[in-house]
Design a protein around this motif. Structure first.
Motif, PDB file in Angstrom:
ATOM      1  N   ASN A   1     -58.646  26.781 -23.468  1.00 35.24           N
ATOM      2  CA  ASN A   1     -58.830  25.523 -23.757  1.00 35.24           C
ATOM      3  C   ASN A   1     -59.319  24.465 -22.663  1.00 35.24           C
ATOM      4  O   ASN A   1     -60.270  23.827 -23.001  1.00 35.24           O
ATOM      5  CB  ASN A   1     -57.502  24.703 -24.030  1.00 35.24           C
ATOM      6  CG  ASN A   1     -56.772  25.324 -25.143  1.00 35.24           C
ATOM      7  OD1 ASN A   1     -57.433  26.107 -26.243  1.00 35.24           O
ATOM      8  ND2 ASN A   1     -55.382  25.313 -25.305  1.00 35.24           N
TER       9      ASN A   1
ATOM     10  N   ASP B   1     -63.357  25.403 -22.569  1.00 40.97           N
ATOM     11  CA  ASP B   1     -64.081  24.683 -23.728  1.00 40.97           C
ATOM     12  C   ASP B   1     -64.084  23.261 -23.499  1.00 40.97           C
ATOM     13  O   ASP B   1     -65.219  22.480 -23.551  1.00 40.97           O
ATOM     14  CB  ASP B   1     -63.376  24.857 -25.184  1.00 40.97           C
ATOM     15  CG  ASP B   1     -63.325  26.401 -25.435  1.00 40.97           C
ATOM     16  OD1 ASP B   1     -64.199  27.091 -25.009  1.00 40.97           O
ATOM     17  OD2 ASP B   1     -62.331  26.594 -26.131  1.00 40.97           O
ATOM     18  N   GLU B   2     -63.041  22.574 -22.953  1.00 42.05           N
ATOM     19  CA  GLU B   2     -62.985  21.069 -22.849  1.00 42.05           C
ATOM     20  C   GLU B   2     -64.032  20.543 -21.627  1.00 42.05           C
ATOM     21  O   GLU B   2     -64.875  19.665 -21.564  1.00 42.05           O
ATOM     22  CB  GLU B   2     -61.596  20.684 -22.167  1.00 42.05           C
ATOM     23  CG  GLU B   2     -60.588  20.099 -23.188  1.00 42.05           C
ATOM     24  CD  GLU B   2     -59.213  19.816 -22.668  1.00 42.05           C
ATOM     25  OE1 GLU B   2     -59.117  19.476 -21.685  1.00 42.05           O
ATOM     26  OE2 GLU B   2     -58.121  20.262 -23.504  1.00 42.05           O
TER      27      GLU B   2
ATOM     28  N   GLU C   1     -54.482  31.239 -23.008  1.00 39.60           N
ATOM     29  CA  GLU C   1     -54.611  30.170 -23.947  1.00 39.60           C
ATOM     30  C   GLU C   1     -55.045  28.744 -23.277  1.00 39.60           C
ATOM     31  O   GLU C   1     -56.042  28.106 -23.606  1.00 39.60           O
ATOM     32  CB  GLU C   1     -53.577  29.790 -24.914  1.00 39.60           C
ATOM     33  CG  GLU C   1     -53.727  28.889 -26.004  1.00 39.60           C
ATOM     34  CD  GLU C   1     -54.865  29.942 -26.973  1.00 39.60           C
ATOM     35  OE1 GLU C   1     -55.719  28.918 -27.473  1.00 39.60           O
ATOM     36  OE2 GLU C   1     -54.985  31.068 -27.268  1.00 39.60           O
TER      37      GLU C   1
END
Length: 422
Positions: free
Chosen positions: A66, A69-70, A62
């Motif tokens: 994240n 994506d960031e 996870e």
């Protein structure tokens, strides 16, 4: 975002407090940069053992996703070789393209390979890596539309070859093995000829980017060899993959062959070690190894271990070795400095070359002797041979012929022993 700019997150697992973990991640970043991939983040995890299904702990997935994506990344690179199922699971759960350290190194080799032999060796290693991963890679390629955007070579060695079925890949592996076997036989013949010529062989080995090509070029410069004999050098990982062989003739007519080998790196994929075996075996016939070390790198002891382990893996052992600590200027160490079989120097500045040549001489010309011959006047052929190929210290004439004081190889002294006067 420019689709051709690769943006990668690096992921590494530090197993049981590995002392070289930070360096391994730094090196992974350098490998990525060698392919014009921009590193936009690093995720690490301390574990006692690798998670067999996802390599990292499932909680980390996870976090990586994240971060991915960031940072607007389009690639995740793992610092170890992943199993086929790990690649499959990671790509499924993170919905992104995943590659491992082995794929990265194979790709760099694919781009750097210039000779037919090196290209065949890399292709063989790529196919052997891919065979057990066909299913996962096919899924990944259909989702991602090819290798990485920066023209990652696995697009060529990926899409096109993955369209072949397993049988075709196995046939191609068999064909490459057969062709490489022929190249290996030619190499053996060349080696036998070199051994017969009695010219000593000095082989340069060492970690990638330690300065092996620079040292070779500086030695060639020193003895005024032609420019075209220079080998390619650049401050990057695996700048050269080809084995170069150059003859170095010193002012006193003594000569030796200087060969260099592909640079080593930690976690060098075993497929590659296997594929490059015949190239690495060049070092097995050497009379002397020059083990080049980057003195300015804090991890240089570890790099020496990796180099020695790889050499042992291909049967290179018990060969006299000079340790050449290069880049001493960057390490703020005194140079040129010699201590037994070690030398600190700066190849870039050309400082320490005389001392290095002196060390090489001591090792490979120890079986040279100084003797005096009296050659009858009707044997001018011997006089001209010695003038061309030996170091003449003195020449004189008496009623019996030409008197030459020379420094020659023991075998030459033996060959003309009937003319010896001392």
């Amino acid at each position: 975002m420019d689709p051709f700019i690769e943006k990668a997150i690096l992921v590494g697992v530090n197993l049981r407090n590995d002392l070289h973990f930070d360096y391994s991640i730094e090196e992974l970043g350098n490998l990525a940069e060698a392919l014009n991939v921009e590193v936009v983040g690093v995720v690490t995890q301390n574990l006692e053992r690798i998670n067999p299904s996802h390599y990292v702990g499932t909680g980390k997935i996870e976090e990586i996703k994240n971060f991915y994506d960031e940072a607007d990344a389009n690639l995740v690179i793992f610092d170890d070789e992943l199993s086929p199922s790990q690649i499959r699971n990671l790509e499924r759960d993170m919905e992104c393209k995943v590659i491992d350290r082995t794929m990265l190194i194979l790709d760099i080799f694919a781009r750097r390979a210039k000779s037919k032999e090196a290209q065949m060796q890399v292709e063989l290693a790529q196919l052997q890596y891919m065979l057990p991963r066909l299913v996962g890679l096919r899924d990944s390629l259909s989702r991602q539309g090819g290798g990485t955007g920066g023209g990652f070579k696995n697009r060529g060695a990926g899409e096109t070859k993955l369209e072949l079925d397993r049988r075709k890949i196995e046939e191609q592996i068999a064909k490459l093995n057969k062709e490489l076997e022929l190249v290996k036989e030619q190499r053996e013949t060349q080696r036998k000829q070199r051994r017969k010529s009695e010219i000593p062989i000095v082989s340069i080995v060492g970690y990638t980017n330690a300065g092996k090509s620079t040292i070779m070029n500086q030695l060639l410069n020193k003895i005024n060899q032609d420019e075209h004999k220079q080998v390619f050098e650049k401050n990057m990982l695996f700048a050269t993959l080809e084995t170069s062989v150059r003859q170095i003739t010193l002012p006193d007519k003594k000569s030796f062959l200087l060969t260099d080998t592909v640079g080593f790196v930690s976690k060098l994929p075993h497929h590659l070690v296997k594929a490059f075996r015949s190239t690495l075996e060049e070092a097995r016939d050497a009379d002397l190894l020059l083990h080049v070390v980057d003195a300015s790198n804090a991890e240089n002891q570890y790099m020496m271990e990796v180099t020695n382990d790889t050499l042992h893996a291909v049967g290179v052992e018990d060969i006299p070795t000079i340790y050449v600590f290069n880049k001493a200027d960057l390490a703020n160490l005194a140079y040129p400095y010699v201590n037994n079989n070690q030398i600190w120097m700066s190849a870039n500045e050309g400082a320490g070359l005389d001392e290095l040549l002196q060390l090489i001489r001591q090792h490979i010309f120890s079986d040279y002797v100084t003797c005096t011959f009296c050659i009858p006047f009707d044997r001018g052929d011997i006089v001209s041979y010695l003038n061309e190929s030996a170091h003449i210290l003195e020449t004189a004439y008496d009623e019996n012929g030409t008197v030459l004081k020379v420094e020659v190889h023991e075998s030459t002294a033996q060959k003309y022993k009937k003319f010896r006067v001392n």
